[in-house]
Design a protein around this motif. Sequence first.
Motif, PDB file in Angstrom:
ATOM      1  N   ASP A 157       0.860  -1.181   0.000  1.00 55.68           N
ATOM      2  CA  ASP A 157       0.000   0.000   0.000  1.00 55.68           C
ATOM      3  C   ASP A 157       0.899   1.235   0.000  1.00 55.68           C
ATOM      4  OD1 ASP A 157      -1.942   1.857   0.244  1.00 55.68           O
ATOM      5  OD2 ASP A 157      -2.850   1.048   2.073  1.00 55.68           O
ATOM      6  N   TYR A 158       1.452   1.513  -1.188  1.00 54.80           N
ATOM      7  CA  TYR A 158       2.417   2.624  -1.264  1.00 54.80           C
ATOM      8  C   TYR A 158       1.758   3.980  -1.036  1.00 54.80           C
ATOM      9  CZ  TYR A 158       0.681   2.587  -6.072  1.00 54.80           C
ATOM     10  OH  TYR A 158      -0.124   2.580  -7.180  1.00 54.80           O
ATOM     11  N   GLU A 159       0.443   4.046  -1.352  1.00 54.18           N
ATOM     12  CA  GLU A 159      -0.271   5.315  -1.163  1.00 54.18           C
ATOM     13  C   GLU A 159      -0.297   5.693   0.320  1.00 54.18           C
ATOM     14  OE1 GLU A 159      -3.912   5.623  -3.462  1.00 54.18           O
ATOM     15  OE2 GLU A 159      -4.654   7.065  -1.997  1.00 54.18           O
ATOM     16  N   GLU A 160      -0.508   4.676   1.149  1.00 49.49           N
ATOM     17  CA  GLU A 160      -0.540   4.889   2.601  1.00 49.49           C
ATOM     18  C   GLU A 160       0.828   5.403   3.091  1.00 49.49           C
ATOM     19  OE1 GLU A 160      -2.614   4.784   5.057  1.00 49.49           O
ATOM     20  OE2 GLU A 160      -1.186   4.714   6.730  1.00 49.49           O
ATOM     21  N   ASP A 161       1.902   4.756   2.600  1.00 46.42           N
ATOM     22  CA  ASP A 161       3.251   5.173   3.006  1.00 46.42           C
ATOM     23  C   ASP A 161       3.575   6.578   2.521  1.00 46.42           C
ATOM     24  OD1 ASP A 161       3.712   2.825   4.340  1.00 46.42           O
ATOM     25  OD2 ASP A 161       4.583   1.822   2.605  1.00 46.42           O
ATOM     26  N   LEU A 162       3.172   6.830   1.284  1.00 44.22           N
ATOM     27  CA  LEU A 162       3.432   8.137   0.682  1.00 44.22           C
ATOM     28  C   LEU A 162       2.697   9.249   1.426  1.00 44.22           C
ATOM     29  CD1 LEU A 162       5.153   8.751  -1.785  1.00 44.22           C
ATOM     30  CD2 LEU A 162       3.088   8.793  -3.174  1.00 44.22           C
ATOM     31  N   GLY A 171       1.383  13.873   2.610  1.00 41.86           N
ATOM     32  CA  GLY A 171      -0.016  14.179   2.943  1.00 41.86           C
ATOM     33  C   GLY A 171      -0.969  13.364   2.082  1.00 41.86           C
ATOM     34  N   ASP A 172      -2.232  13.277   2.537  1.00 40.78           N
ATOM     35  CA  ASP A 172      -3.223  12.406   1.876  1.00 40.78           C
ATOM     36  C   ASP A 172      -3.535  12.830   0.436  1.00 40.78           C
ATOM     37  OD1 ASP A 172      -3.369  10.840   4.060  1.00 40.78           O
ATOM     38  OD2 ASP A 172      -5.204  11.722   4.871  1.00 40.78           O
ATOM     39  N   VAL A 173      -3.803  14.118   0.248  1.00 43.72           N
ATOM     40  CA  VAL A 173      -4.250  14.584  -1.071  1.00 43.72           C
ATOM     41  C   VAL A 173      -3.162  14.347  -2.122  1.00 43.72           C
ATOM     42  CG1 VAL A 173      -5.025  16.590  -2.388  1.00 43.72           C
ATOM     43  CG2 VAL A 173      -5.783  16.275  -0.020  1.00 43.72           C
ATOM     44  N   ALA A 174      -1.955  14.791  -1.789  1.00 40.88           N
ATOM     45  CA  ALA A 174      -0.847  14.634  -2.733  1.00 40.88           C
ATOM     46  C   ALA A 174      -0.575  13.149  -3.000  1.00 40.88           C
ATOM     47  CB  ALA A 174       0.399  15.304  -2.187  1.00 40.88           C
ATOM     48  N   ALA A 175      -0.669  12.332  -1.955  1.00 44.04           N
ATOM     49  CA  ALA A 175      -0.408  10.892  -2.111  1.00 44.04           C
ATOM     50  C   ALA A 175      -1.424  10.264  -3.062  1.00 44.04           C
ATOM     51  CB  ALA A 175      -0.461  10.197  -0.755  1.00 44.04           C
ATOM     52  N   THR A 176      -2.702  10.653  -2.931  1.00 48.17           N
ATOM     53  CA  THR A 176      -3.735  10.111  -3.811  1.00 48.17           C
ATOM     54  C   THR A 176      -3.467  10.532  -5.251  1.00 48.17           C
ATOM     55  OG1 THR A 176      -5.272  10.315  -1.982  1.00 48.17           O
ATOM     56  CG2 THR A 176      -6.249   9.958  -4.139  1.00 48.17           C
ATOM     57  N   GLN A 177      -3.104  11.808  -5.435  1.00 51.31           N
ATOM     58  CA  GLN A 177      -2.851  12.298  -6.797  1.00 51.31           C
ATOM     59  C   GLN A 177      -1.650  11.583  -7.421  1.00 51.31           C
ATOM     60  OE1 GLN A 177      -2.579  16.501  -6.128  1.00 51.31           O
ATOM     61  NE2 GLN A 177      -4.765  16.826  -6.532  1.00 51.31           N
ATOM     62  N   ARG A 184      -1.711   9.169 -10.766  1.00 53.24           N
ATOM     63  CA  ARG A 184      -0.829   9.402 -11.914  1.00 53.24           C
ATOM     64  C   ARG A 184      -0.005   8.145 -12.200  1.00 53.24           C
ATOM     65  NH1 ARG A 184      -0.636  15.146 -11.644  1.00 53.24           N
ATOM     66  NH2 ARG A 184      -2.811  15.520 -12.156  1.00 53.24           N
ATOM     67  N   LEU A 185       0.466   7.553 -11.117  1.00 45.62           N
ATOM     68  CA  LEU A 185       1.304   6.354 -11.243  1.00 45.62           C
ATOM     69  C   LEU A 185       0.502   5.220 -11.890  1.00 45.62           C
ATOM     70  CD1 LEU A 185       4.238   6.178 -10.237  1.00 45.62           C
ATOM     71  CD2 LEU A 185       3.424   4.763  -8.360  1.00 45.62           C
ATOM     72  N   GLN A 186      -0.739   5.044 -11.419  1.00 48.07           N
ATOM     73  CA  GLN A 186      -1.584   3.980 -11.967  1.00 48.07           C
ATOM     74  C   GLN A 186      -1.887   4.240 -13.444  1.00 48.07           C
ATOM     75  OE1 GLN A 186      -4.951   3.736  -9.346  1.00 48.07           O
ATOM     76  NE2 GLN A 186      -3.756   2.763  -7.747  1.00 48.07           N
ATOM     77  N   GLU A 187      -2.155   5.518 -13.768  1.00 52.12           N
ATOM     78  CA  GLU A 187      -2.410   5.864 -15.176  1.00 52.12           C
ATOM     79  C   GLU A 187      -1.173   5.581 -16.022  1.00 52.12           C
ATOM     80  OE1 GLU A 187      -5.486   9.457 -14.003  1.00 52.12           O
ATOM     81  OE2 GLU A 187      -3.578   9.966 -14.966  1.00 52.12           O
ATOM     82  N   GLY A 188      -0.027   5.938 -15.456  1.00 56.33           N
ATOM     83  CA  GLY A 188       1.237   5.707 -16.163  1.00 56.33           C
ATOM     84  C   GLY A 188       1.475   4.224 -16.421  1.00 56.33           C
ATOM     85  N   VAL A 189       1.220   3.414 -15.403  1.00 56.75           N
ATOM     86  CA  VAL A 189       1.424   1.962 -15.544  1.00 56.75           C
ATOM     87  C   VAL A 189       0.455   1.403 -16.586  1.00 56.75           C
ATOM     88  CG1 VAL A 189       1.163  -0.251 -14.343  1.00 56.75           C
ATOM     89  CG2 VAL A 189       2.358   1.625 -13.235  1.00 56.75           C
ATOM     90  N   ALA A 190      -0.815   1.853 -16.539  1.00 56.83           N
ATOM     91  CA  ALA A 190      -1.822   1.359 -17.488  1.00 56.83           C
ATOM     92  C   ALA A 190      -1.422   1.740 -18.913  1.00 56.83           C
ATOM     93  CB  ALA A 190      -3.186   1.923 -17.138  1.00 56.83           C
ATOM     94  N   ALA A 191      -0.960   2.990 -19.096  1.00 53.46           N
ATOM     95  CA  ALA A 191      -0.570   3.450 -20.433  1.00 53.46           C
ATOM     96  C   ALA A 191       0.638   2.656 -20.934  1.00 53.46           C
ATOM     97  CB  ALA A 191      -0.239   4.930 -20.384  1.00 53.46           C
TER      98      ALA A 191
END
Lengths: 199, 245
Positions: free
Chosen positions: A107-112, A117-123, A127-134
């Motif tokens: 759960d890298y989002e939790e660590d990040l 902070g929560d908002v930046a970690a979610t964003q 982005r990371l998930q979109e990047g991986v999917a692309a």
Amino acid sequence: MIKPLLTRLLGHLVKQNSWARPHLQPYAGKHIRLQLFPLSATLVVLEDGGLGMAGDTAAHDASMRISPSLALRLLANDASAHSDIVLEGDTEFAIALGKVLQAMSWDYEEDLSRVVGDVAATQISQRLQEGVAATRKQAANLTEMAAEFWQEEQPLIAKKRHVEAFNRDVDTLRDDLGRLDKRMEKLSARLDALLKLHA
Amino acid sequence: MTDKTHFGFQTVEEHEKARKVGEVFHSVARKYDLMNDVMSAGLHRTWKRFAVEISGVKAGDRVLDVAGGSGDLSRLFSRKVGSEGSVVLTDINASMLGVGRDRLMDEGVPVPALQCDAEKLPFPDQHFDCVIVAFGLRNMTHKDRALAEMQRVLKVGGRLLVLEFSQVWKPLAPLYDVYSFKLLPLMGKLLAQDAASYQYLAESIRMHPDQETLKQMMLDAGFGKVDYYNLSAGVVALHKGWKTA
């Protein structure tokens, strides 16, 4: 100092996946050697159901070997790849650990979120998930393009239907040969009988 | 005629060693942690945290911290065992134990502190899930007796962890010698106004059994399985022994 660091990381991973502890606890004290050429490491199941790096003198109870090509198939979520992992020693333990490791997630989002902070970690995570999917999509497109090129433009790879037709031809040839063999046997037996009669 | 033993590089009467070690630790007690931080560049915290992680101690377990002195490990274990478990801090040296007990109390960590000799532990058989001795075994007069006592108070399936200075990786040995016998006493003189005590610490490290010898001693004391980790190129080794029967 690599062992304390890796043990810390493993501990963190197990803490995030607390469901894993009861699955690992029955194997407390057991060691497994993981080999992913050219790397290898021996892990130990701790008494609290956690995972740690094994000591310098530990003998392993089981081993799990994964070739580099198999690792790529595992990363690509090829379901048939799991059966090609080479397990030795206490296979029950190795299978149980393999299942747990496969189901664990970071759960890298939790660590990040603890750092930025929560908002930046979610964003960042999105982005990371979109990047991986692309990247995945692009890799699939590239593979398809290359396959098409080597099948149509510069035939190097056989098409599926051609391979199937070839397989069917081979089956027919094998059956024909089998029949011919039987006929030859029969003729040979008749010839032997005639020779004995005229001898 | 009494038996002889080591006190650093000196040979002394067995009954004298405990008193001499006591004097050293009485002298360094107040500045023990500061010196540990300076001497190890803070690494002793990593080594101790690693020992706690490898112990496999879980909520509800009973832990014995032998020669626990300043109470670092007792604090870490207290968090692990939670309110259902218990940690007992022991040390033969009243000055060291006082420092640890006061600090834990100040931090709101309720840990019973007990002054006792590790060679005669005042606990029943099979009482603890884990026993740890960090940087204490080398100061004990009869290491074999202390190990046997720690084995006795462990439950079957319990673990003993020995965190101790050990034999450094050979190529680093000359550098380590310079550090131990030149720099260490100098730091002791400057920071704790006590060069002699730190000279003893350096000497006692050299007289302590190496990794394999200690492993064999633990097996001889009745542990069914022993494994060890070399930390920081063998400057320190963490031995883990399992009581299997």
